[in-house]
Design a protein around this motif. Sequence first.
Motif, PDB file in Angstrom:
ATOM      1  N   THR A 160      41.945  37.374  40.813  1.00 27.59           N
ATOM      2  CA  THR A 160      41.872  38.148  41.703  1.00 27.59           C
ATOM      3  C   THR A 160      42.724  38.950  42.333  1.00 27.59           C
ATOM      4  O   THR A 160      41.567  39.918  43.000  1.00 27.59           O
ATOM      5  CB  THR A 160      41.530  36.032  42.170  1.00 27.59           C
ATOM      6  N   GLU A 161      43.743  39.067  41.727  1.00 29.54           N
ATOM      7  CA  GLU A 161      44.154  39.954  41.994  1.00 29.54           C
ATOM      8  C   GLU A 161      44.168  41.258  41.447  1.00 29.54           C
ATOM      9  O   GLU A 161      44.282  42.636  41.877  1.00 29.54           O
ATOM     10  CB  GLU A 161      45.786  39.460  41.924  1.00 29.54           C
ATOM     11  N   ALA A 162      43.461  41.072  40.659  1.00 28.64           N
ATOM     12  CA  ALA A 162      43.604  42.626  39.330  1.00 28.64           C
ATOM     13  C   ALA A 162      42.088  42.597  39.824  1.00 28.64           C
ATOM     14  O   ALA A 162      41.824  44.343  40.107  1.00 28.64           O
ATOM     15  CB  ALA A 162      43.418  41.778  38.044  1.00 28.64           C
ATOM     16  N   GLY A 204      35.714  45.881  37.746  1.00 24.70           N
ATOM     17  CA  GLY A 204      36.219  45.415  36.791  1.00 24.70           C
ATOM     18  C   GLY A 204      36.319  44.010  35.993  1.00 24.70           C
ATOM     19  O   GLY A 204      35.566  42.983  37.192  1.00 24.70           O
ATOM     20  N   HIS A 205      36.006  42.605  35.610  1.00 25.06           N
ATOM     21  CA  HIS A 205      36.849  42.296  35.415  1.00 25.06           C
ATOM     22  C   HIS A 205      38.116  41.477  34.487  1.00 25.06           C
ATOM     23  O   HIS A 205      38.678  42.021  33.748  1.00 25.06           O
ATOM     24  CB  HIS A 205      35.811  41.858  33.806  1.00 25.06           C
ATOM     25  N   ALA A 206      38.514  40.097  34.866  1.00 24.17           N
ATOM     26  CA  ALA A 206      40.107  40.124  34.339  1.00 24.17           C
ATOM     27  C   ALA A 206      39.863  38.264  34.229  1.00 24.17           C
ATOM     28  O   ALA A 206      38.796  37.631  34.342  1.00 24.17           O
ATOM     29  CB  ALA A 206      40.902  39.752  35.576  1.00 24.17           C
ATOM     30  N   ALA A 249      44.830  39.437  31.375  1.00 22.49           N
ATOM     31  CA  ALA A 249      43.846  41.140  31.209  1.00 22.49           C
ATOM     32  C   ALA A 249      43.023  41.238  31.932  1.00 22.49           C
ATOM     33  O   ALA A 249      41.646  40.322  32.262  1.00 22.49           O
ATOM     34  CB  ALA A 249      43.676  41.440  29.326  1.00 22.49           C
ATOM     35  N   HIS A 250      43.033  42.771  32.078  1.00 21.87           N
ATOM     36  CA  HIS A 250      42.106  43.127  33.415  1.00 21.87           C
ATOM     37  C   HIS A 250      41.027  44.603  32.765  1.00 21.87           C
ATOM     38  O   HIS A 250      42.210  45.306  31.865  1.00 21.87           O
ATOM     39  CB  HIS A 250      42.613  43.663  34.689  1.00 21.87           C
ATOM     40  N   ALA A 297      35.250  43.815  27.460  1.00 23.53           N
ATOM     41  CA  ALA A 297      36.152  45.194  26.861  1.00 23.53           C
ATOM     42  C   ALA A 297      37.463  43.897  27.361  1.00 23.53           C
ATOM     43  O   ALA A 297      39.374  43.631  27.108  1.00 23.53           O
ATOM     44  CB  ALA A 297      36.206  46.438  27.866  1.00 23.53           C
ATOM     45  N   ALA A 298      37.589  43.432  28.396  1.00 20.05           N
ATOM     46  CA  ALA A 298      38.422  42.359  29.418  1.00 20.05           C
ATOM     47  C   ALA A 298      38.682  40.639  28.182  1.00 20.05           C
ATOM     48  O   ALA A 298      39.708  40.753  27.565  1.00 20.05           O
ATOM     49  CB  ALA A 298      38.466  41.606  30.582  1.00 20.05           C
ATOM     50  N   LEU A 299      38.016  40.319  27.072  1.00 22.99           N
ATOM     51  CA  LEU A 299      38.330  39.775  26.293  1.00 22.99           C
ATOM     52  C   LEU A 299      38.645  39.856  25.223  1.00 22.99           C
ATOM     53  O   LEU A 299      39.583  39.859  24.338  1.00 22.99           O
ATOM     54  CB  LEU A 299      36.816  38.899  25.880  1.00 22.99           C
TER      55      LEU A 299
END
Length: 645
Positions: free
Chosen positions: A304-306, A336-338, A395-396, A402-404
């Motif tokens: 969540t912070e990311a 984005g996604h984390a 990872a973010h 891309a995060a995966l």
Amino acid sequence: MAVFDSVLIANRGEIAVRVIRTLDRLGIRSIAVYSDADADAMHVRAASAAIRIGPADARRSYLDVEAVVRAARDAGAQAIHPGYGFLAESAALARACRSAGIAFIGPPPEAIETMGDKVRARAAVEKRGVATVPGVAGPALDDATLVAGAERVGFPVLVKPALGGGGKGMHRVDDPAGLPGALAQARRESTAAFGDDTLFLERFVTNPRHIEVQILADEHGNVIHLGERECSLQRRHQKVVEEAPSPLLTEEQRERIGQAACETARAVGYVGAGTVEFIVSGDHPDEPFFMEMNTRLQVEHPVTEAVVGIDLVEQQLRVAAGEQLDRAQEDVRITGHAIEARIYAEDPAAGFAPTGGEALLVEWPEGDGVRVDAGIASGDVVSTHYDPMLAKVIAHAATRGAALERLDAALADTRVLGVMTNVAFLRALVADPEVRAGRLDTGLIDRHGERLARIDVPDDVFAQAGRALIERGARGVRAWDPDGWRIGGAVGSSVRLRDGAAIATVTMLPASAAASSVAVRVARERGTSQSRLLADPVAVAFAPGGVWLSTADGTWFVEEARNARRGRAGQDPALASPMPGTVVAVHAADGGEVAAGDALVSIEAMKMEHVLRAPVAGVASIDVRVGDRVSRGQDVAAVRESEES
């Protein structure tokens, strides 16, 4: 300007280190507490000051409210941050802080009490119009009432402790015959983890997705949500991989579940950071059911912070100091996604049994979009007294795909030698086609866990391990050495190795013409024999009975086969403890008849209970009693197979 001058962290491990990181950034003095088992732990080294709080037993140290408050007073702390686990959801600690004039960085004790009792929590949120899962709940329900209620609710059902969280004491039961045993085990686990054995039942939701919403609330009546996290990748109801946002929800569904979470917080006058957990059927994402509220910071808060760009620990500090939230709901943006993976000290190939020992070499990944919250470093000892989580790798990136990819690369650069971890399992999990496609549910790991945990040892790993052991024997090496070695007089020497069921003999061959390489032959006992040329080895660490090494394929512990344990008398199928721990139940009588699959002994370690079952029908021999401490690999029982079998 700092909101407090000094804060005591009533916790340990990676969460204590993570809180200290924010305190350092804000110029706030950090005070750690530690048990005898943690005297040299990373969180102790990271803090501005540290105070011994008691012996290794958490009940006499980290769970001792009086000792925590006394330490805060002695250190002159203005506030106490409880982290998560231990006293994080303790109304008693919140009240003790209030009485001592120390700020508790968490919600009021009344909110903790209501949400900590899942039966009361269901009633509270239902009054605010928040839907809950159909079930059987009430104060102090006995087994007979729960069994009768399960018939009305319909199987499968989930047995759940009224207090606590983290998946401990939770059991899925698919038919009436399995319910009495599940209730007995759940009561034992709940008593051990939370000091209370009150249980309730919920209907098991089909194709379930576990989605939770992060909320922030201040004492001035402001409540906002910071989007949701998908936490469906679980094992034994314990989260393994989490991500934000969920790949399931639309923007409209996201806002609806976020508002339900805010209503939940308002139902109990919540203040601080908290998480509202929902169960959502993947077939009906428009119908989220409230499960529980965690009145603390969550393990998975970094994702969540990311995506939101907010330091949640800082927000907790500011709210506890009486400040208003610095943003409104319309100011929250998700970018984005984390994705986060939890690194556990456990052996996936041995049923995810907890492990422990000295971390001989630890290397964490670095790079753009990569964050690591870790609680250990090289040389630290991983104790079996506490939770087995060692670290989190986050990872973010701009997109989920891309995060995966970034997470997988980060896990590939993660090395922990000396302690078995789940890193290889995590890499297999995030590469799974269903995970990549976002087709998640809480049963995915249960369905595929055995396949994902089964990782064959490459020939190169046997070759490197054999080379290291042969050269060590030739040179008398006794410490880990990450450097390359050269062949001395060990040419022609052999060593027999094993990793699980795989056994191979590695033999040194005459030196190659290439000065920087070594030739070896790997002969598998049930397979092929191949010769190969090895370059200088990667990181290596020796341990009793074998060798740890890190390669491009992962981290491995390869045993010398001559140290393999045999069953008693060489015949009876012996059951060895898969982990160091404590015997909490003996289910069979010594000399009694048992059927294949019958429970024999239950062992608890790192807050998890593992049941050892009879591999065959026959006569049981029990070698332990309740309360005994056992080591990993220690025989605890055996079964002499029945002649008619």
